[in-house]
Design a protein around this motif. Structure first.
Motif, PDB file in Angstrom:
ATOM      1  N   VAL A  77       0.833  -1.203   0.000  1.00  0.00           N
ATOM      2  CA  VAL A  77       0.000   0.000   0.000  1.00  0.00           C
ATOM      3  C   VAL A  77       0.869   1.254   0.000  1.00  0.00           C
ATOM      4  O   VAL A  77       0.613   2.211  -0.746  1.00  0.00           O
ATOM      5  N   SER A  78       1.914   1.260   0.815  1.00  0.00           N
ATOM      6  CA  SER A  78       2.809   2.420   0.884  1.00  0.00           C
ATOM      7  C   SER A  78       3.494   2.667  -0.450  1.00  0.00           C
ATOM      8  O   SER A  78       3.646   3.819  -0.890  1.00  0.00           O
ATOM      9  N   PHE A  79       3.910   1.592  -1.111  1.00  0.00           N
ATOM     10  CA  PHE A  79       4.604   1.726  -2.391  1.00  0.00           C
ATOM     11  C   PHE A  79       3.686   2.311  -3.464  1.00  0.00           C
ATOM     12  O   PHE A  79       4.039   3.292  -4.138  1.00  0.00           O
ATOM     13  N   LEU A  80       2.510   1.729  -3.625  1.00  0.00           N
ATOM     14  CA  LEU A  80       1.600   2.212  -4.661  1.00  0.00           C
ATOM     15  C   LEU A  80       1.088   3.615  -4.345  1.00  0.00           C
ATOM     16  O   LEU A  80       0.908   4.434  -5.253  1.00  0.00           O
ATOM     17  N   SER A  81       0.879   3.898  -3.074  1.00  0.00           N
ATOM     18  CA  SER A  81       0.468   5.258  -2.689  1.00  0.00           C
ATOM     19  C   SER A  81       1.573   6.254  -3.003  1.00  0.00           C
ATOM     20  O   SER A  81       1.303   7.385  -3.440  1.00  0.00           O
ATOM     21  N   SER A  86       2.395  12.559  -5.879  1.00  0.00           N
ATOM     22  CA  SER A  86       2.475  13.867  -6.535  1.00  0.00           C
ATOM     23  C   SER A  86       1.327  14.100  -7.521  1.00  0.00           C
ATOM     24  O   SER A  86       1.247  15.159  -8.137  1.00  0.00           O
ATOM     25  N   ARG A  87       0.432  13.116  -7.655  1.00  0.00           N
ATOM     26  CA  ARG A  87      -0.622  13.212  -8.663  1.00  0.00           C
ATOM     27  C   ARG A  87      -2.023  13.264  -8.070  1.00  0.00           C
ATOM     28  O   ARG A  87      -2.985  13.490  -8.787  1.00  0.00           O
ATOM     29  N   LEU A  88      -2.117  13.018  -6.787  1.00  0.00           N
ATOM     30  CA  LEU A  88      -3.414  13.053  -6.119  1.00  0.00           C
ATOM     31  C   LEU A  88      -3.370  14.012  -4.940  1.00  0.00           C
ATOM     32  O   LEU A  88      -2.307  14.273  -4.371  1.00  0.00           O
ATOM     33  N   SER A  89      -4.535  14.507  -4.548  1.00  0.00           N
ATOM     34  CA  SER A  89      -4.614  15.320  -3.339  1.00  0.00           C
ATOM     35  C   SER A  89      -4.434  14.408  -2.132  1.00  0.00           C
ATOM     36  O   SER A  89      -4.552  13.180  -2.229  1.00  0.00           O
ATOM     37  N   GLU A  90      -4.179  15.003  -0.976  1.00  0.00           N
ATOM     38  CA  GLU A  90      -3.981  14.209   0.230  1.00  0.00           C
ATOM     39  C   GLU A  90      -5.237  13.402   0.561  1.00  0.00           C
ATOM     40  O   GLU A  90      -5.148  12.239   0.988  1.00  0.00           O
ATOM     41  N   GLY A 150      -3.858   5.911 -16.016  1.00  0.00           N
ATOM     42  CA  GLY A 150      -2.995   6.956 -16.572  1.00  0.00           C
ATOM     43  C   GLY A 150      -2.035   7.549 -15.556  1.00  0.00           C
ATOM     44  O   GLY A 150      -1.102   8.268 -15.937  1.00  0.00           O
ATOM     45  N   LEU A 151      -2.238   7.252 -14.260  1.00  0.00           N
ATOM     46  CA  LEU A 151      -1.394   7.819 -13.217  1.00  0.00           C
ATOM     47  C   LEU A 151      -0.300   6.869 -12.752  1.00  0.00           C
ATOM     48  O   LEU A 151       0.630   7.281 -12.065  1.00  0.00           O
ATOM     49  N   LEU A 152      -0.426   5.599 -13.099  1.00  0.00           N
ATOM     50  CA  LEU A 152       0.539   4.587 -12.678  1.00  0.00           C
ATOM     51  C   LEU A 152       1.432   4.182 -13.854  1.00  0.00           C
ATOM     52  O   LEU A 152       1.077   4.411 -15.010  1.00  0.00           O
ATOM     53  N   PRO A 153       2.606   3.584 -13.581  1.00  0.00           N
ATOM     54  CA  PRO A 153       3.481   3.131 -14.667  1.00  0.00           C
ATOM     55  C   PRO A 153       2.750   2.178 -15.612  1.00  0.00           C
ATOM     56  O   PRO A 153       1.908   1.388 -15.190  1.00  0.00           O
TER      57      PRO A 153
END
Length: 210
Positions: A77-81, A86-90, A150-153
């Motif tokens: 979870v920490s890795f994917l988050s 830098s692409r999502l709001s908190e 579109g936000l992930l590799p």
């Protein structure tokens, strides 16, 4: 005769239940409720000795009121988050992390084998290959976020196995370890077993130890 059979079945159920309570992925509310009911039944039947009943009660009390995430799930979870930070709001990031954690707990519940770490590795693996992994798709539906692909590799493999979490970005990328714990038996890691290796590959990069 009935009492003898009941006692035998109660003892077998006790050993099975204790094993389930001790395996992290099973530490959920349903097991706590079952254990509590079993404890009350054992008192009524009178088959278990006082020391055994104390042991069972301690196991019941050690289980929280909600599922306890495994460190492997926490690492995933920490890795994917982190990839989305830098692409999502908190607020979006917290929603994604919470939904992913719940989804992984559900997905792995009956597919987690600490005694055979490589078993079920393909089922647990999160794979993005220009199309969304079903696990991430489920998370996206939960939080109503349709643009996660579109936000992930475009090429990402994340292995989540007992004692080890590792990832690879790109088909030819290095395998990097996010989390690693010592195995209870043998030096063969679940990843080297999965890849059919007798030793850790030279490109195996340690990122985070435990």
């Amino acid at each position: 005769m009935i009492s003898v059979v009941t006692c035998l079945l109660t003892s077998l159920a006790y050993r099975t239940l204790i094993g389930g309570l001790r395996s992290g992925i099973l530490r959920a509310v349903v097991y706590k409720v079952a254990a509590e009911q079993f404890f009350l039944t054992s008192l009524a039947v009178g088959c278990l000795g006082s020391s055994v009943r104390i042991h069972l009660l301690s196991a019941v009390m050690s289980v929280g009121s909600s599922p306890e995430p495994l460190p492997e799930i926490t690492a995933a979870v920490s890795f994917l988050s982190g990839l989305l930070r830098s692409r999502l709001s908190e607020q979006q990031l917290q929603g994604f992390g919470g939904a992913l954690r719940e989804t992984l707990i559900e997905h792995y519940r009956h597919h987690w084998f600490p005694d055979r770490p490589a078993k079920g590795s393909g089922y647990r693996c999160i794979r993005i290959n220009h199309k969304m992994d079903p696990i991430i798709s489920k998370v996206a539906a939960r939080i109503k976020m349709s643009n996660l692909l579109g936000l992930l590799p475009k090429e990402l493999t994340l292995w989540v196995d007992p004692y080890e979490v590792s990832y690879r970005i790109g088909e030819d990328g290095s395998i990097c370890v996010l989390y690693e714990a010592s195995l209870p038996r043998g030096p063969l890691t679940c990843k080297s077993e999965l890849l059919g290796c007798s030793s850790v590959p030279s490109q195996y990069l340690m990122m985070v130890g435990s």
